[in-house]
Design an enzyme around this catalytic site. Structure first.
Site, PDB file in Angstrom:
ATOM      1  N   ASP A  75       0.792  -1.244   0.000  1.00 49.26           N
ATOM      2  CA  ASP A  75       0.000   0.000   0.000  1.00 49.26           C
ATOM      3  C   ASP A  75       0.820   1.288   0.000  1.00 49.26           C
ATOM      4  O   ASP A  75       0.468   2.253   0.685  1.00 49.26           O
ATOM      5  CB  ASP A  75      -0.969   0.000   1.194  1.00 49.26           C
ATOM      6  N   LYS A 135      -6.573  -5.009  -2.987  1.00 49.82           N
ATOM      7  CA  LYS A 135      -7.128  -5.600  -1.773  1.00 49.82           C
ATOM      8  C   LYS A 135      -8.153  -4.672  -1.116  1.00 49.82           C
ATOM      9  O   LYS A 135      -7.885  -3.494  -0.912  1.00 49.82           O
ATOM     10  CB  LYS A 135      -5.997  -5.950  -0.793  1.00 49.82           C
ATOM     11  N   CYS A 162      -2.114  -2.458   7.881  1.00 51.23           N
ATOM     12  CA  CYS A 162      -2.100  -3.426   6.775  1.00 51.23           C
ATOM     13  C   CYS A 162      -0.865  -4.328   6.773  1.00 51.23           C
ATOM     14  O   CYS A 162      -0.934  -5.490   6.360  1.00 51.23           O
ATOM     15  CB  CYS A 162      -2.246  -2.692   5.450  1.00 51.23           C
TER      16      CYS A 162
HETATM   17  N1  TIU Z   1      -2.563   0.310   4.304  1.00 49.75           N
HETATM   18  C1  TIU Z   1      -3.046   0.547   5.525  1.00 49.75           C
HETATM   19  O1  TIU Z   1      -2.346   0.365   6.515  1.00 49.75           O
HETATM   20  N2  TIU Z   1      -4.345   1.031   5.609  1.00 49.75           N
HETATM   21  C2  TIU Z   1      -4.764   1.867   6.626  1.00 49.75           C
HETATM   22  O2  TIU Z   1      -5.915   2.260   6.677  1.00 49.75           O
HETATM   23  N3  TIU Z   1      -3.818   2.239   7.537  1.00 49.75           N
HETATM   24  C3  TIU Z   1      -3.964   3.130   8.552  1.00 49.75           C
HETATM   25  O3  TIU Z   1      -3.016   3.259   9.338  1.00 49.75           O
HETATM   26  N4  TIU Z   1      -5.054   3.866   8.659  1.00 49.75           N
END
Ligand code: TIU
Length: 223
Positions: free
Chosen positions: A26, A131, A164
């Site tokens: 991400d 995802k 994530c």
């Molecule tokens: N990629 C991921 O970690 N999604 C989130 O929403 N992370 C947060 O820390 N909010």
């Protein structure tokens, strides 16, 4: 079997080097730039930029060795059919998933803000996993793709460490993968949460896996 320095003890590399894959979680504008999902949740998104150069170096190392690379992207369909109402409503932010922000609709696949940052853009031969959840195995073809490639060892990087990244590492651990979390290639909006995650992963004899540095890994891969 070769191994690299790591905690809580050296991380064993597979005998067949192509059994090791890099997972970049991400690294999207939605989490690293103002106006995206991370910002809408009230976070200081500038903190996450620090890992980009080290992650670029690690990615280049995998590319140089011809090793498999997987990029994940947290995103939803434009009609939000894959976004639970609970996820959309959580946090009571002014802007939420699907709303129009300065980089397009927040966390929606295909919008400018949902892109992976240009410094880490995937190459055509690399895998991209879309995802809808926090973990990269939930509702994705990741497990099938890893199995098809004979991959047993996962090098885990990206953002955010305790959301994530940690969820994906726990999912991978339960599926039998030997996971190494690269501490200088993962970051959180909360430094103390990153530190706690590193510690809880490697506690109890590596209950979830190992932690190590990009330099140690690159040295081990090229040895
Ligand atoms: N990629 C991921 O970690 N999604 C989130 O929403 N992370 C947060 O820390 N909010």
């Amino acid at each position: 079997m070769a191994e690299i320095p790591a905690l809580p003890y050296p991380y064993p590399l597979p005998t067949e080097q192509r059994a090791i894959a890099l997972i970049i979680i991400d690294m999207q504008r939605d989490f690293l730039e103002p106006g995206g999902f991370g910002d809408a949740l009230g976070n200081d998104v500038s903190r996450l930029q620090a890992i980009v150069p080290t992650l670029q170096t690690l990615l280049q190392g995998f590319r140089n060795q011809g090793l498999p690379v997987f990029h994940t992207m947290e995103c939803h369909q434009p009609d939000l059919s894959d976004c639970p109402v609970s996820k959309r409503d959580r946090g009571k932010s002014t802007l939420t998933i699907g709303d129009a922000g300065p980089m397009g609709r927040i966390l929606i696949r295909g919008e400018a803000g949902n892109d992976i940052i240009p410094e880490l853009a995937p190459l055509p031969n690399e895998f991209v996993i879309y995802k809808p959840g926090k973990g990269a195995f939930y509702n994705t073809p990741l497990q099938e793709q890893l199995q098809a490639q004979g991959i047993t060892h996962l090098i885990i990087t990206g953002v955010t460490t305790e959301v994530c990244v940690q969820t994906t590492m726990r999912e991978a651990n339960d599926r039998g993968y030997e996971c190494l979390l690269v501490e200088d290639c993962t970051e959180s909006y909360f430094p103390e949460f990153k530190q706690s995650t590193l510690e809880m992963v490697r506690a109890q004899g590596g209950i979830v896996g190992w932690t190590g540095t990009a330099a140690a890994l690159l040295a081990g891969l090229s040895a």
